[in-house]
Motif scaffolding. Structure first.
Motif, mmCIF file in Angstrom:
data_model
loop_
_atom_site.group_PDB
_atom_site.id
_atom_site.type_symbol
_atom_site.label_atom_id
_atom_site.label_comp_id
_atom_site.label_asym_id
_atom_site.label_seq_id
_atom_site.Cartn_x
_atom_site.Cartn_y
_atom_site.Cartn_z
ATOM 1 N N ALA A 1 0.800 -1.224 0.000
ATOM 2 C CA ALA A 1 0.000 0.000 0.000
ATOM 3 C C ALA A 1 0.834 1.277 0.000
ATOM 4 O O ALA A 1 0.312 2.339 -0.309
ATOM 5 C CB ALA A 1 -0.942 0.020 1.196
ATOM 6 N N LEU A 2 2.114 1.185 0.356
ATOM 7 C CA LEU A 2 2.923 2.390 0.539
ATOM 8 C C LEU A 2 4.026 2.492 -0.522
ATOM 9 O O LEU A 2 4.719 1.508 -0.806
ATOM 10 C CB LEU A 2 3.556 2.408 1.932
ATOM 11 C CG LEU A 2 2.584 2.281 3.112
ATOM 12 C CD1 LEU A 2 3.361 2.299 4.415
ATOM 13 C CD2 LEU A 2 1.550 3.399 3.075
ATOM 14 N N ILE A 3 4.204 3.677 -1.074
ATOM 15 C CA ILE A 3 5.234 3.895 -2.082
ATOM 16 C C ILE A 3 6.626 3.649 -1.495
ATOM 17 O O ILE A 3 7.507 3.087 -2.152
ATOM 18 C CB ILE A 3 5.130 5.326 -2.657
ATOM 19 C CG1 ILE A 3 3.800 5.489 -3.393
ATOM 20 C CG2 ILE A 3 6.292 5.629 -3.592
ATOM 21 C CD1 ILE A 3 3.561 4.493 -4.514
ATOM 22 N N GLU A 4 6.817 4.023 -0.242
ATOM 23 C CA GLU A 4 8.110 3.822 0.413
ATOM 24 C C GLU A 4 8.502 2.348 0.406
ATOM 25 O O GLU A 4 9.684 2.003 0.287
ATOM 26 C CB GLU A 4 8.030 4.339 1.850
ATOM 27 C CG GLU A 4 9.343 4.263 2.606
ATOM 28 C CD GLU A 4 9.201 4.740 4.046
ATOM 29 O OE1 GLU A 4 10.176 5.272 4.576
ATOM 30 O OE2 GLU A 4 8.107 4.569 4.630
ATOM 31 N N GLU A 5 7.513 1.472 0.504
ATOM 32 C CA GLU A 5 7.783 0.030 0.511
ATOM 33 C C GLU A 5 8.426 -0.405 -0.801
ATOM 34 O O GLU A 5 9.377 -1.192 -0.814
ATOM 35 C CB GLU A 5 6.477 -0.725 0.740
ATOM 36 C CG GLU A 5 6.621 -2.236 0.746
ATOM 37 C CD GLU A 5 5.290 -2.947 0.910
ATOM 38 O OE1 GLU A 5 5.170 -4.084 0.420
ATOM 39 O OE2 GLU A 5 4.374 -2.361 1.512
ATOM 40 N N TYR A 6 7.921 0.115 -1.924
ATOM 41 C CA TYR A 6 8.481 -0.257 -3.223
ATOM 42 C C TYR A 6 9.904 0.270 -3.384
ATOM 43 O O TYR A 6 10.751 -0.376 -4.004
ATOM 44 C CB TYR A 6 7.589 0.261 -4.359
ATOM 45 C CG TYR A 6 6.229 -0.389 -4.365
ATOM 46 C CD1 TYR A 6 6.081 -1.721 -4.744
ATOM 47 C CD2 TYR A 6 5.098 0.303 -3.965
ATOM 48 C CE1 TYR A 6 4.840 -2.337 -4.736
ATOM 49 C CE2 TYR A 6 3.848 -0.304 -3.948
ATOM 50 C CZ TYR A 6 3.725 -1.619 -4.336
ATOM 51 O OH TYR A 6 2.502 -2.228 -4.315
ATOM 52 N N GLN A 7 10.175 1.455 -2.838
ATOM 53 C CA GLN A 7 11.534 1.990 -2.866
ATOM 54 C C GLN A 7 12.468 1.089 -2.064
ATOM 55 O O GLN A 7 13.567 0.761 -2.518
ATOM 56 C CB GLN A 7 11.555 3.409 -2.281
ATOM 57 C CG GLN A 7 10.850 4.444 -3.151
ATOM 58 C CD GLN A 7 10.841 5.817 -2.499
ATOM 59 O OE1 GLN A 7 9.946 6.131 -1.718
ATOM 60 N NE2 GLN A 7 11.831 6.633 -2.787
ATOM 61 N N GLN A 8 12.026 0.679 -0.883
ATOM 62 C CA GLN A 8 12.869 -0.158 -0.024
ATOM 63 C C GLN A 8 13.077 -1.544 -0.613
ATOM 64 O O GLN A 8 14.130 -2.156 -0.395
ATOM 65 C CB GLN A 8 12.237 -0.269 1.367
ATOM 66 C CG GLN A 8 12.232 1.041 2.144
ATOM 67 C CD GLN A 8 11.406 0.964 3.417
ATOM 68 O OE1 GLN A 8 10.620 0.030 3.615
ATOM 69 N NE2 GLN A 8 11.559 1.951 4.287
#
Length: 458
Positions: free
Chosen positions: A235-242
């Motif tokens: 659900a979070l864009i930060e997750e895809y970056q990480q």
């Protein structure tokens, strides 16, 4: 038609949700498609909930996704976003216009917008009091996605809170007027607000922008029912970056949440998305999140990357896993990644998939281990292959193949009699990149040493 001007107006109160990113994306795509302007406006009038950390994450996510905005206050030679918290004098000017026109009044320390229409009182069970209501004219919203939607406001509403902060409805409309916004693309949860906004536009004598209210993003069915929340995986864009997803793949996937091109092609570059995007193709029904589809699209984008672009995110994933460092040979790394590129769905899978190329402390698949050890001919086949490989004067895939084919001819067996043992003996797994290029990349010394170790353990 005047130049299209759209805005993305988030309130930075937490991690950036995939639905927030989709709102930004559809506005950005529409601006790029039409040659219009994409304006970034931070709605930060709620001082208690807005945080600098959330803002930093939001801006970082937009830049990572490649969604550049077109105007704003200059910051270090670049454009910063507009901040509503810095526009207080401007809102006071517009508030005075409503007060002067008799369309606003103060009550209990707050300022209300006064609707036009017949006034009457009605007992409200919730408030246990008589409430003044208004028979205002119905507001007809000609929505680009939902068609004509008719709503009616029945009560005056707050435009300045008792603490002096302007309300969302008021600043939203004032900024849309000042920034000459022509189209508003936003989530369907804002549809209930739109009649208030239209009433304010009418009071200022300004034609409202064209509205398009997008469907909600629904949970992956495996996670349950209902709207996707910030707690859900993916659900979070930060997750895809990480997780080292490719930003262009994330953009591609987000674009398919509520929109699809007419030929149903799913894997699209940024340029193709801009070319094909039409607001009229946005759907009314909820958009279902699908993690498997996200992984597939990421995989397809990864396969298409030139190896020089593949290197950076791959290095990031391998470094975080402690498998490589600055001393790792780039030529060797490029060779390894060329073998892996068409085999993995995401860079987060790369460390586990390729660990045996970089360390002797790689994991061994227990199921494959048992299978190899059950082979009655395992020791015999290794006893044949090791001397043949150790004696090779040149270590290339074709010479390795010739040596194994020579054994096969001599023993009247198929060459694949050796392949599974060799693969497991050097990698600890039963699958992976093509075997012969893999052996060539690992190098003769490492291959022979690992095979001898495996042979000794039988």
């Amino acid at each position: 038609m005047s130049k299209v001007r759209v805005r993305f107006a988030p309130s930075p109160t937490g991690s950036t949700h995939i639905g927030t990113a989709r709102t930004a994306l559809f506005n950005w795509l529409y601006a790029r498609k039409t040659g219009g302007a994409f304006v970034l406006r931070i709605e930060d009038t709620d001082k208690e909930r807005n945080t600098q950390a959330a803002l930093d994450e939001l801006l970082s996510g937009l830049k990572w996704l490649g969604m550049n905005w077109d105007e704003g206050p200059e910051v270090g030679g670049d454009y910063g976003p507009y901040f509503q918290s810095q526009r207080g004098d401007f809102y006071k000017e517009y508030l005075q216009k409503l007060l002067d026109a008799g369309r606003a009044y103060e009550q209990d320390g707050a300022i209300f917008f006064k609707l036009e229409g017949e006034r009457y009182t009605e007992y409200d069970d919730y408030h246990k009091a008589e409430i003044e209501k208004v028979r205002a004219e119905p507001v007809v919203i000609d929505d680009l996605i939902r068609g004509k939607v008719t709503r009616r406001e029945e009560r005056d509403f707050v435009i300045v809170r008792s603490n002096g902060d302007p309300s969302f409805h008021f600043v939203n409309v004032v900024d849309d007027i000042a920034m000459e916004i022509t189209h508003v693309l936003r989530g369907e949860d804002h549809l209930s607000n739109t009649s208030k906004h239209v009433e304010l536009f009418k009071a200022f004598g300004v034609k409202p922008p064209v509205y398009a209210h997008m469907p909600m993003i629904l949970k992956d069915p495996k996670l349950g029912k209902g709207k996707m929340s910030k707690r859900d995986r993916g659900a979070l864009i930060e997750e895809y970056q990480q997780r080292d997803f490719l930003p262009e793949a994330v953009v591609n996937f987000i674009a398919l949440l509520g929109w699809s091109p007419k030929d149903d092609q799913e894997v699209l570059s940024i340029e193709e998305l801009i070319e094909r995007f039409e607001v009229s193709d946005l759907q009314k029904a909820g958009a279902r999140f699908d993690e498997k589809k996200m992984s597939h699209i990421n995989f397809e984008h990864m396969k298409r990357l030139p190896i020089e672009r593949y290197l950076a995110p791959a290095k990031s994933a391998l470094s975080k896993a402690g498998l490589i460092d600055d001393a790792t040979d780039d030529a060797y790394l490029t060779q390894v990644l060329t073998l892996c590129q068409e085999k993995i769905n995401s860079f987060e899978d790369l460390p586990a998939f390729s660990a045996y190329f970089f360390t002797e402390a790689y994991s061994v698949d227990e199921k494959t281990d048992k299978k190899m050890r059950k082979r009655a001919d395992a020791g015999e086949r290794l006893g044949e292959a090791i001397p043949a490989l150790e004696a090779l004067p040149e270590w290339r895939a074709d010479s390795i193949e010739s040596a194994l084919q020579g054994l096969a001819d001599e023993k009247e067996l198929k060459v694949f009699a050796w392949f599974p043992l060799l693969r497991f003996g050097v990698s600890g797994v039963g699958g992976g990149p093509d075997l012969l290029p893999m052996l060539e990349t690992l190098g003769q010394k490492k291959v022979v040493a690992r095979l001898k170790k495996f042979q000794a353990s039988l």
